[in-house]
Design an enzyme around this catalytic site. Structure first.
Site, PDB file in Angstrom:
ATOM      1  N   GLU A 105       1.149  -1.241  -0.159  1.00 40.16           N
ATOM      2  CA  GLU A 105       0.064  -0.178  -0.077  1.00 40.16           C
ATOM      3  C   GLU A 105       0.910   0.992  -0.108  1.00 40.16           C
ATOM      4  O   GLU A 105       2.026   1.145   0.398  1.00 40.16           O
ATOM      5  CB  GLU A 105      -0.787  -0.157   1.393  1.00 40.16           C
ATOM      6  CG  GLU A 105      -2.170  -0.595   1.002  1.00 40.16           C
ATOM      7  CD  GLU A 105      -3.220   0.644   0.418  1.00 40.16           C
ATOM      8  OE1 GLU A 105      -2.631   1.483  -0.130  1.00 40.16           O
ATOM      9  OE2 GLU A 105      -4.580   0.217   0.186  1.00 40.16           O
ATOM     10  N   ASP A 106       0.295   2.312  -0.606  1.00 37.90           N
ATOM     11  CA  ASP A 106       1.132   3.693  -0.533  1.00 37.90           C
ATOM     12  C   ASP A 106       0.849   4.515   0.887  1.00 37.90           C
ATOM     13  O   ASP A 106       1.721   4.753   1.482  1.00 37.90           O
ATOM     14  CB  ASP A 106       0.551   4.578  -1.673  1.00 37.90           C
ATOM     15  CG  ASP A 106      -0.959   4.523  -1.651  1.00 37.90           C
ATOM     16  OD1 ASP A 106      -1.730   3.862  -0.675  1.00 37.90           O
ATOM     17  OD2 ASP A 106      -1.594   5.230  -2.494  1.00 37.90           O
ATOM     18  N   ASP A 109      -4.312   5.821   6.290  1.00 33.84           N
ATOM     19  CA  ASP A 109      -4.614   6.798   6.973  1.00 33.84           C
ATOM     20  C   ASP A 109      -5.797   6.502   8.030  1.00 33.84           C
ATOM     21  O   ASP A 109      -5.451   6.281   9.174  1.00 33.84           O
ATOM     22  CB  ASP A 109      -5.336   7.869   5.932  1.00 33.84           C
ATOM     23  CG  ASP A 109      -5.614   9.127   6.347  1.00 33.84           C
ATOM     24  OD1 ASP A 109      -5.415   9.590   7.261  1.00 33.84           O
ATOM     25  OD2 ASP A 109      -6.701   9.992   5.516  1.00 33.84           O
ATOM     26  N   PHE A 158      -2.015  16.259   4.521  1.00 31.04           N
ATOM     27  CA  PHE A 158      -2.208  15.726   3.141  1.00 31.04           C
ATOM     28  C   PHE A 158      -1.138  15.653   2.293  1.00 31.04           C
ATOM     29  O   PHE A 158      -0.569  16.765   1.966  1.00 31.04           O
ATOM     30  CB  PHE A 158      -3.404  16.189   2.447  1.00 31.04           C
ATOM     31  CG  PHE A 158      -3.960  15.432   1.462  1.00 31.04           C
ATOM     32  CD1 PHE A 158      -4.692  14.317   1.562  1.00 31.04           C
ATOM     33  CD2 PHE A 158      -3.612  16.152   0.026  1.00 31.04           C
ATOM     34  CE1 PHE A 158      -5.171  13.774   0.414  1.00 31.04           C
ATOM     35  CE2 PHE A 158      -4.038  15.167  -0.838  1.00 31.04           C
ATOM     36  CZ  PHE A 158      -4.800  14.207  -1.086  1.00 31.04           C
ATOM     37  N   ARG A 171       1.180  12.609  -9.165  1.00 30.79           N
ATOM     38  CA  ARG A 171       1.792  11.299  -8.880  1.00 30.79           C
ATOM     39  C   ARG A 171       2.992  11.210  -9.283  1.00 30.79           C
ATOM     40  O   ARG A 171       3.839  10.376  -8.886  1.00 30.79           O
ATOM     41  CB  ARG A 171       0.811  10.340  -9.429  1.00 30.79           C
ATOM     42  CG  ARG A 171      -0.564  10.304  -9.110  1.00 30.79           C
ATOM     43  CD  ARG A 171      -1.213   9.052  -9.706  1.00 30.79           C
ATOM     44  NE  ARG A 171      -2.735   9.195  -9.491  1.00 30.79           N
ATOM     45  CZ  ARG A 171      -3.423   8.750  -8.653  1.00 30.79           C
ATOM     46  NH1 ARG A 171      -2.741   8.370  -7.487  1.00 30.79           N
ATOM     47  NH2 ARG A 171      -4.840   8.740  -8.525  1.00 30.79           N
TER      48      ARG A 171
HETATM   49  P1  5GP Z   1      -7.880   5.266   4.541  1.00 34.48           P
HETATM   50  O1  5GP Z   1      -9.000   4.380   3.781  1.00 34.48           O
HETATM   51  O2  5GP Z   1      -6.776   4.582   5.002  1.00 34.48           O
HETATM   52  O3  5GP Z   1      -8.325   6.408   5.349  1.00 34.48           O
HETATM   53  O4  5GP Z   1      -7.289   6.124   3.056  1.00 34.48           O
HETATM   54  C1  5GP Z   1      -6.554   5.464   2.140  1.00 34.48           C
HETATM   55  C2  5GP Z   1      -6.455   6.098   0.802  1.00 34.48           C
HETATM   56  O5  5GP Z   1      -6.864   7.483   0.881  1.00 34.48           O
HETATM   57  C3  5GP Z   1      -5.135   6.082   0.421  1.00 34.48           C
HETATM   58  O6  5GP Z   1      -4.789   4.576   0.011  1.00 34.48           O
HETATM   59  C4  5GP Z   1      -5.121   7.081  -0.349  1.00 34.48           C
HETATM   60  O7  5GP Z   1      -5.443   7.012  -1.765  1.00 34.48           O
HETATM   61  C5  5GP Z   1      -5.881   7.984   0.199  1.00 34.48           C
HETATM   62  N1  5GP Z   1      -5.319   9.035   1.137  1.00 34.48           N
HETATM   63  C6  5GP Z   1      -5.080   8.981   2.554  1.00 34.48           C
HETATM   64  N2  5GP Z   1      -4.305   9.859   2.956  1.00 34.48           N
HETATM   65  C7  5GP Z   1      -3.800  10.654   1.875  1.00 34.48           C
HETATM   66  C8  5GP Z   1      -2.744  11.758   1.871  1.00 34.48           C
HETATM   67  O8  5GP Z   1      -2.274  12.194   2.727  1.00 34.48           O
HETATM   68  N3  5GP Z   1      -2.552  12.080   0.533  1.00 34.48           N
HETATM   69  C9  5GP Z   1      -3.223  11.388  -0.663  1.00 34.48           C
HETATM   70  N4  5GP Z   1      -2.722  11.916  -1.839  1.00 34.48           N
HETATM   71  N5  5GP Z   1      -4.025  10.481  -0.470  1.00 34.48           N
HETATM   72  C10 5GP Z   1      -4.399   9.940   0.779  1.00 34.48           C
END
Ligand code: 5GP
Length: 188
Positions: A105-106, A109, A158, A171
């Site tokens: 995963e990238d 959050d 963010f 990206r």
């Molecule tokens: P989660 O479900 O854990 O809240 O969020 C996961 C997805 O939200 C990540 O795979 C990504 O696509 C997006 N996301 C969460 N935080 C960030 C951030 O700081 N920057 C960006 N560009 N995307 C984020």
């Protein structure tokens, strides 16, 4: 009228340089190669944000492996907030039943997206399932996620770059940075 975008000028602060990311990816690759020594690995990555990390990490792993890619999007939410309701746009191409799977995963959050994906992948009967994430924002976690390999813990900001977008842009930046607050207010 769309304004001319200078991607680098939109960044307020560089959090992780290209060199720092490369060193961490090499370290993670070494650890994964040791932990799975003698086994075969299936890397599953989630488009589009994880693409650069997946491409770099797989070349640091010294094991026979195969890769698969999924694409998901969250229903609702905003450009900077995930809603937790996940839609699968692209599913796995091959069965992972009986395989040792590492989900790449990238960023984690709230954890809602990954929580869904973990349950989904476990339902496919892998021999094992571990999680590797480049970035972790623990401050905003809503569900507990067992992270096995973590690149960097970052503050609740963010971030964009190295695969991560804002409105599908940024990206292609080689580093991870924080957008200037003014950029959020501007039309895409
Ligand atoms: P989660 O479900 O854990 O809240 O969020 C996961 C997805 O939200 C990540 O795979 C990504 O696509 C997006 N996301 C969460 N935080 C960030 C951030 O700081 N920057 C960006 N560009 N995307 C984020």
């Amino acid at each position: 009228m769309t304004r001319t975008v200078d991607l680098n000028a939109d960044i307020g602060e560089v959090l992780l340089t290209e060199e720092v990311i490369a060193a961490k990816t090499a370290e993670l690759g070494r650890r994964i190669s040791e932990d799975y020594a003698g086994r075969q690995l299936t890397l599953v990555s989630v488009l589009k944000g994880s693409l650069p990390f997946m491409a770099d990490l797989m070349r640091q792993i010294d094991l026979p492996l195969r890769i698969d890619l999924m694409e998901v999007s969250s229903y609702g939410g905003t450009a900077t907030e995930s809603s937790g309701l996940v839609r699968i746009i692209k599913d796995l191409s091959a069965s992972i039943a009986g395989e040792d799977v590492l989900l790449v995963e990238d960023i984690i959050d709230t954890g809602l997206t990954l929580n869904y994906l973990i349950r989904y992948l476990k339902g496919k009967g892998p021999a094992s399932l571990r999680i590797c994430t480049l970035l972790d924002k623990p401050a905003r976690r809503l569900v507990e996620i067992p992270v096995d390999y973590r690149g960097f813990e970052i503050p609740d900001q963010f971030v964009v770059g190295y695969g991560l977008d804002y409105g599908e842009r940024y990206r292609n930046l080689r580093f991870v940075g924080v957008l200037r607050p003014e950029v959020y207010g501007e039309p895409q």
